[in-house]
Design an enzyme around this catalytic site. Sequence first.
Site, PDB file in Angstrom:
ATOM      1  N   ASN A   9       0.850  -1.185   0.000  1.00 52.89           N
ATOM      2  CA  ASN A   9       0.000   0.000   0.000  1.00 52.89           C
ATOM      3  C   ASN A   9       0.896   1.249   0.000  1.00 52.89           C
ATOM      4  O   ASN A   9       1.538   1.565   0.990  1.00 52.89           O
ATOM      5  CB  ASN A   9      -0.897  -0.058   1.247  1.00 52.89           C
ATOM      6  N   HIS A  11       0.205   4.357  -0.048  1.00 50.26           N
ATOM      7  CA  HIS A  11      -0.222   5.432   0.849  1.00 50.26           C
ATOM      8  C   HIS A  11       0.429   5.242   2.225  1.00 50.26           C
ATOM      9  O   HIS A  11       0.875   6.188   2.859  1.00 50.26           O
ATOM     10  CB  HIS A  11      -1.740   5.433   1.033  1.00 50.26           C
ATOM     11  N   ASP A  68      -0.743  -3.908  10.267  1.00 51.81           N
ATOM     12  CA  ASP A  68      -2.091  -4.259   9.844  1.00 51.81           C
ATOM     13  C   ASP A  68      -3.042  -3.348  10.589  1.00 51.81           C
ATOM     14  O   ASP A  68      -2.812  -3.013  11.760  1.00 51.81           O
ATOM     15  CB  ASP A  68      -2.408  -5.725  10.136  1.00 51.81           C
ATOM     16  N   THR A  69      -4.066  -2.899   9.875  1.00 53.32           N
ATOM     17  CA  THR A  69      -4.991  -1.928  10.442  1.00 53.32           C
ATOM     18  C   THR A  69      -6.425  -2.397  10.258  1.00 53.32           C
ATOM     19  O   THR A  69      -6.753  -2.978   9.232  1.00 53.32           O
ATOM     20  CB  THR A  69      -4.806  -0.565   9.732  1.00 53.32           C
ATOM     21  N   TYR A 150     -10.810   4.457   4.413  1.00 51.36           N
ATOM     22  CA  TYR A 150     -12.019   4.974   5.061  1.00 51.36           C
ATOM     23  C   TYR A 150     -11.867   6.422   5.544  1.00 51.36           C
ATOM     24  O   TYR A 150     -12.758   6.945   6.225  1.00 51.36           O
ATOM     25  CB  TYR A 150     -12.387   4.076   6.253  1.00 51.36           C
ATOM     26  N   ASP A 151     -10.761   7.079   5.221  1.00 50.29           N
ATOM     27  CA  ASP A 151     -10.496   8.433   5.735  1.00 50.29           C
ATOM     28  C   ASP A 151     -11.639   9.441   5.517  1.00 50.29           C
ATOM     29  O   ASP A 151     -11.915  10.231   6.426  1.00 50.29           O
ATOM     30  CB  ASP A 151      -9.198   8.997   5.132  1.00 50.29           C
ATOM     31  N   LYS A 171      -3.191  14.491  10.282  1.00 50.86           N
ATOM     32  CA  LYS A 171      -3.623  13.087  10.402  1.00 50.86           C
ATOM     33  C   LYS A 171      -2.527  12.267  11.084  1.00 50.86           C
ATOM     34  O   LYS A 171      -2.782  11.548  12.053  1.00 50.86           O
ATOM     35  CB  LYS A 171      -3.954  12.494   9.018  1.00 50.86           C
ATOM     36  N   ARG A 177      -1.866   4.851  12.895  1.00 48.13           N
ATOM     37  CA  ARG A 177      -0.556   4.486  12.356  1.00 48.13           C
ATOM     38  C   ARG A 177       0.517   5.408  12.905  1.00 48.13           C
ATOM     39  O   ARG A 177       1.616   4.965  13.240  1.00 48.13           O
ATOM     40  CB  ARG A 177      -0.578   4.522  10.816  1.00 48.13           C
TER      41      ARG A 177
HETATM   42  P1  ITT Z   1      -0.812  -4.012   3.110  1.00 49.78           P
HETATM   43  O1  ITT Z   1      -1.437  -5.230   3.738  1.00 49.78           O
HETATM   44  O2  ITT Z   1      -0.134  -4.283   1.807  1.00 49.78           O
HETATM   45  O3  ITT Z   1       0.085  -3.261   4.045  1.00 49.78           O
HETATM   46  P2  ITT Z   1      -3.564  -3.032   3.030  1.00 49.78           P
HETATM   47  O4  ITT Z   1      -4.199  -1.955   2.206  1.00 49.78           O
HETATM   48  O5  ITT Z   1      -4.082  -4.436   2.892  1.00 49.78           O
HETATM   49  O6  ITT Z   1      -1.989  -2.955   2.766  1.00 49.78           O
HETATM   50  P3  ITT Z   1      -4.307  -3.179   5.864  1.00 49.78           P
HETATM   51  O7  ITT Z   1      -4.655  -4.604   5.683  1.00 49.78           O
HETATM   52  O8  ITT Z   1      -3.424  -2.815   6.999  1.00 49.78           O
HETATM   53  O9  ITT Z   1      -3.665  -2.558   4.522  1.00 49.78           O
HETATM   54  O10 ITT Z   1      -5.574  -2.240   6.046  1.00 49.78           O
HETATM   55  C1  ITT Z   1      -6.858  -2.693   5.794  1.00 49.78           C
HETATM   56  C2  ITT Z   1      -7.692  -1.614   5.203  1.00 49.78           C
HETATM   57  O11 ITT Z   1      -7.992  -0.656   6.216  1.00 49.78           O
HETATM   58  C3  ITT Z   1      -7.066  -0.813   4.058  1.00 49.78           C
HETATM   59  O12 ITT Z   1      -7.228  -1.436   2.830  1.00 49.78           O
HETATM   60  C4  ITT Z   1      -7.869   0.479   4.151  1.00 49.78           C
HETATM   61  O13 ITT Z   1      -9.112   0.345   3.522  1.00 49.78           O
HETATM   62  C5  ITT Z   1      -8.098   0.617   5.640  1.00 49.78           C
HETATM   63  N1  ITT Z   1      -7.092   1.514   6.233  1.00 49.78           N
HETATM   64  C6  ITT Z   1      -5.885   1.186   6.747  1.00 49.78           C
HETATM   65  N2  ITT Z   1      -5.255   2.276   7.199  1.00 49.78           N
HETATM   66  C7  ITT Z   1      -6.087   3.323   6.971  1.00 49.78           C
HETATM   67  C8  ITT Z   1      -6.008   4.714   7.193  1.00 49.78           C
HETATM   68  O14 ITT Z   1      -4.937   5.280   7.733  1.00 49.78           O
HETATM   69  N3  ITT Z   1      -7.041   5.475   6.837  1.00 49.78           N
HETATM   70  C9  ITT Z   1      -8.143   4.938   6.270  1.00 49.78           C
HETATM   71  N4  ITT Z   1      -8.289   3.649   6.007  1.00 49.78           N
HETATM   72  C10 ITT Z   1      -7.280   2.826   6.352  1.00 49.78           C
END
Ligand code: ITT
Length: 191
Positions: A9, A11, A68-69, A150-151, A171, A177
């Site tokens: 990702n 971003h 992971d988020t 989802y920002d 942010k 993060r």
């Molecule tokens: P990687 O696994 O390659 O790092 P990813 O996009 O799959 O990238 P995550 O699994 O950590 O990232 O995040 C899951 C989703 O949560 C991601 O696709 C976004 O839709 C959302 N997300 C994560 N961080 C965010 C942020 O800072 N602001 C808004 N949405 C976010």
Amino acid sequence: MKLIFATNNRHKLTEVEAILGGRIELISLAECGITEDIPETSDTIEGNALQKARYVYEKTGLDCFADDTGLEVDALGGAPGVHSARYATDGHDFAANRELLLRNMEDKSDRRARFRTVIALILGGEEFLFEGIVEGEITREERGEGGFGYDPMFQPEGYELTFSELSPEEKNSISHRGRAVTALAAFFKQR
Ligand code: ITT
């Protein structure tokens, strides 16, 4: 020092680079020849962060970290949570995910939600975890152009603006993060 950041990702890479401000040199997955999608099959955020970091460590033998988020919405029992990337579809379709979340929240008066990030670091084969949380609420419509995911529909507690309406610096200074990366940077400073 150099660390691989196990993410596809872009971003996230930009955000983490800005937060670290050059203190740690980040190496991307592309730079170490990993182009495939790394499996994320755990049912917890911690588990997925560890799975991504271990995958890269096993392939390269180099120090690395992954984050992971998840966006946890109270009125939806914590969903989308660990499934945040693939909420609406199999891919990472940010717009479709937001649309589904807005629809599922249409009749909900409890708008409380939080972003939770876990960073898994592997350093010399040892594993460490760092967490960052930001509380807030899901807006009734999308607002703003910045950020990603989802920002546009997440308004952090104490603010009238969504993450998309805040500047990247604002942010990062309060985000999930940002907090997890600050804990990671403090860990390195201490060592
Ligand atoms: P990687 O696994 O390659 O790092 P990813 O996009 O799959 O990238 P995550 O699994 O950590 O990232 O995040 C899951 C989703 O949560 C991601 O696709 C976004 O839709 C959302 N997300 C994560 N961080 C965010 C942020 O800072 N602001 C808004 N949405 C976010």
